[in-house]
Design a protein around this motif. Sequence first.
Motif, mmCIF file in Angstrom:
data_model
loop_
_atom_site.group_PDB
_atom_site.id
_atom_site.type_symbol
_atom_site.label_atom_id
_atom_site.label_comp_id
_atom_site.label_asym_id
_atom_site.label_seq_id
_atom_site.Cartn_x
_atom_site.Cartn_y
_atom_site.Cartn_z
ATOM 1 N N GLN A 32 39.360 -39.392 -32.177
ATOM 2 C CA GLN A 32 40.778 -39.720 -32.267
ATOM 3 C C GLN A 32 41.077 -40.783 -31.217
ATOM 4 O OE1 GLN A 32 42.736 -38.248 -34.624
ATOM 5 N NE2 GLN A 32 40.875 -37.189 -35.272
ATOM 6 N N GLN A 57 41.185 -40.182 -27.326
ATOM 7 C CA GLN A 57 40.334 -39.031 -26.972
ATOM 8 C C GLN A 57 39.344 -39.424 -25.880
ATOM 9 O OE1 GLN A 57 38.113 -37.494 -30.306
ATOM 10 N NE2 GLN A 57 36.609 -36.490 -28.995
ATOM 11 N N SER A 77 33.830 -36.625 -35.206
ATOM 12 C CA SER A 77 35.078 -37.354 -35.435
ATOM 13 C C SER A 77 35.757 -37.690 -34.109
ATOM 14 C CB SER A 77 36.024 -36.553 -36.333
ATOM 15 O OG SER A 77 36.375 -35.349 -35.713
#
Length: 87
Positions: free
Chosen positions: A75, A78, A73
């Motif tokens: 973000q 990031q 995953s």
Amino acid sequence: MKKVLTILLAIATVTVMILVLARSNERAARFECDKTSHVAKSGDTMWKIAGAYCDGNIENVVYQMIELNGGSSLQIGQKVVIPNAER
């Protein structure tokens, strides 16, 4: 004696085949990446990032990116670590 030589020849043949296949798998797993990191933006995926910066076995790049970044995953904002080139 003939039986022993036949068995030794069979073992040698199998060993050579294993070494050849292992070598070809090693070449198939290689990749090279132009960057070492990327800041994630909206719509980014590991596959898109790997495809943008790396050539070669992209599946292997993505696998290593998942390992380096603690999962798949992302973000926005990031810092995504891209694996070092393998040669």
